[in-house]
Write a protein that holds these residues in place. Structure first.
Motif, PDB file in Angstrom:
ATOM      1  N   SER A 188       0.839  -0.705  -0.034  1.00  0.00           N
ATOM      2  CA  SER A 188      -0.145  -0.012   0.033  1.00  0.00           C
ATOM      3  C   SER A 188       0.895   1.230  -0.190  1.00  0.00           C
ATOM      4  O   SER A 188       2.090   1.541   1.137  1.00  0.00           O
ATOM      5  N   MET A 189       1.256   2.191  -0.652  1.00  0.00           N
ATOM      6  CA  MET A 189       1.770   3.300  -0.683  1.00  0.00           C
ATOM      7  C   MET A 189       0.680   4.534  -1.390  1.00  0.00           C
ATOM      8  O   MET A 189      -0.320   4.676  -2.071  1.00  0.00           O
ATOM      9  N   PHE A 190       1.045   5.364  -0.674  1.00  0.00           N
ATOM     10  CA  PHE A 190       0.060   6.643  -0.244  1.00  0.00           C
ATOM     11  C   PHE A 190       1.466   7.525  -1.223  1.00  0.00           C
ATOM     12  O   PHE A 190       2.191   7.950  -0.517  1.00  0.00           O
ATOM     13  N   LEU A 191       1.257   8.311  -1.981  1.00  0.00           N
ATOM     14  CA  LEU A 191       1.676   9.893  -2.730  1.00  0.00           C
ATOM     15  C   LEU A 191       1.617  11.118  -1.990  1.00  0.00           C
ATOM     16  O   LEU A 191       0.421  11.577  -1.688  1.00  0.00           O
ATOM     17  N   VAL A 192       2.436  11.942  -1.462  1.00  0.00           N
ATOM     18  CA  VAL A 192       2.247  12.434  -0.653  1.00  0.00           C
ATOM     19  C   VAL A 192       3.469  14.276  -1.030  1.00  0.00           C
ATOM     20  O   VAL A 192       4.133  13.629  -1.452  1.00  0.00           O
ATOM     21  N   LEU A 193       3.192  14.378  -1.937  1.00  0.00           N
ATOM     22  CA  LEU A 193       3.226  15.289  -3.063  1.00  0.00           C
ATOM     23  C   LEU A 193       3.223  17.020  -2.898  1.00  0.00           C
ATOM     24  O   LEU A 193       2.037  17.623  -3.078  1.00  0.00           O
ATOM     25  N   ASP A 194       4.312  17.549  -3.303  1.00  0.00           N
ATOM     26  CA  ASP A 194       4.057  19.603  -3.290  1.00  0.00           C
ATOM     27  C   ASP A 194       3.334  20.068  -4.617  1.00  0.00           C
ATOM     28  O   ASP A 194       3.614  19.836  -5.762  1.00  0.00           O
ATOM     29  N   GLN A 195       2.567  20.983  -4.238  1.00  0.00           N
ATOM     30  CA  GLN A 195       1.927  21.466  -5.543  1.00  0.00           C
ATOM     31  C   GLN A 195       1.725  22.832  -4.967  1.00  0.00           C
ATOM     32  O   GLN A 195       0.522  23.676  -4.927  1.00  0.00           O
TER      33      GLN A 195
END
Length: 413
Positions: free
Chosen positions: A174-181
């Motif tokens: 299980s992978m969660f992406l935490v991305l800067d926008q």
């Protein structure tokens, strides 16, 4: 001259006579020199054979583990394969097979000196895992010169362990992406658009506040466009490992000066990729990673994730967070604050570490404070990536995808 005086004169001449001294010194020193030379030769040989012995056990363990997982071999057949590999490595052109070592060959029976142990574990469903241990020894006979010191031989040992799983036992994740926008993700990279005639708004830190920024050529690829390409490279790795969408679940959240929309974990990668591709071409706002990272942690830590995986694949998932930023935190809960978000984000990173959730961190053209935050969040030093351009960003995401999707036998010791 009295006899006493004659004896004294003779003794005096003898003591002054230096003839034969070199012969005496040679007689005393020569055996030591021979022994020292013999030790040097044998030490060199010991180092070479030890390396060959370790390589041989490594190859034997990996070959056996692979045959169990990929070829359906029985435990007995796997042990035979391991023994063949070991013997082949040790008897083909190496130091242990050098000419003039017949005594060693006679004394080194690898069949009796080697212990091969295979541990088979039945998992949920039809899947199995295997652990192969290979241990062997080699007796090196010293040369005659070394034997002058009273030692005739020495025994060297080597041990290797490899693990594998049947095809049914893939690496469930299980992978969660935490991305800067944030707004700085609108800024350009050093990568030009392939279309030389194309014009675009080339946003930079110096012109960011320019109203109606004119389009210019050449058109440079923005950070946010580079991020979308990088996520696509990650997704490709995961899809290759799990084409039937039975083992991989992904989700995503993004942030600027507050946490933005979240897409929950779902089977495969399509939902997360669609979310990333829908991010605005010109992002806005400051930076606050605390809420978004806490959200990602909450999602992958949810006990329901384990139940969902077990019901479909029979696996307990490995859990990952991919954390990315191009800047440094400037806000907290929507208000300007240069320190609070870092503090809260680090707390969440420690909570992830305590929960055995592996964090990968990617600093994309980020300043020092942003780099320091991501270094503190990465589970290990090798989980931290510092990308200074678009190519490095894509490479980092691809590497993370490759690692997390790994399904092949691996050497563990």
């Amino acid at each position: 001259m009295t006899k006493t005086m004659e004896r004294r004169s003779w003794l005096s001449r003898l003591l002054r006579d230096r003839r034969g001294n070199f012969g005496m010194m040679t007689a005393l020193v020569f055996p030591v020199m021979l022994a020292a030379g013999g030790v040097a030769i044998d030490l060199t040989k010991m180092v070479m054979i030890k390396a060959e012995l370790q390589d041989a056990t490594d190859a034997a363990a990996l070959a056996a583990a692979s045959s169990l997982a990929n070829d359906g071999k029985t435990v007995a057949q796997a042990k035979e394969i391991a023994m063949r590999f070991l013997k082949s490595q040790m008897t083909t052109g190496g130091s242990a097979d050098a000419e003039g070592d017949q005594d060693e060959k006679d004394k080194n029976d690898y069949t009796s000196a080697t212990v091969i142990d295979v541990k088979e574990t039945v998992l949920t469903g039809d899947s199995k895992s295997f652990q192969v241990d290979v241990a062997t020894s080699y007796t090196l006979e010293f040369n005659p010169f070394t034997r002058l010191l009273g030692q005739t031989s020495t025994k060297m040992n080597a041990r290797s362990t490899a693990e594998s799983g049947t095809a049914e036992k893939k690496h469930s994740i299980s992978m969660f992406l935490v991305l800067d926008q944030s707004g700085s993700m609108s800024f350009i990279t050093n990568e030009k658009d392939p279309d030389k005639n194309k014009k675009c708004q080339n946003h930079t830190s110096s012109n960011w506040y320019t109203a109606n920024l004119p389009e210019t050529s050449p058109c440079y690829i923005s950070k946010i466009a580079a991020l979308k390409t990088a996520v696509a490279s990650l997704v490709t790795e995961l899809n290759t490992a799990d084409p039937e969408k039975k083992y991989v679940r992904t989700g995503a959240v993004s942030y600027n000066d507050k946490m933005l929309a979240t897409v929950d974990l779902a089977w495969g990668t399509a939902t997360a990729l669609t979310y990333v591709n829908a991010i605005a071409k010109v992002p806005q706002g400051g930076t606050d990673s605390s809420g978004a990272f806490a959200q990602g942690l909450k999602k992958v830590k949810d006990p329901a994730e384990e139940t969902i995986h077990k019901n479909k694949s029979g696996q307990v998932p490995s859990r990952f967070i991919l954390f990315m930023t191009d800047g440094e935190n400037t806000h907290y809960n929507g208000a300007a604050n240069n320190t609070k978000s870092d503090e809260e984000t680090k707390k969440s990173c420690q909570a992830a570490r305590d929960a055995k959730i592996e964090v990968y961190a990617v600093a994309f053209m980020a300043p020092q404070r942003g780099q320091d935050l991501l270094k503190a969040c990465a589970t290990t030093g090798s989980n931290y990536f510092e990308a200074t351009n678009m190519a490095a960003l894509i490479s980092a995401f691809k590497e993370i995808g490759s690692r997390t999707a790994a399904t092949v036998a691996r050497l563990t010791k």
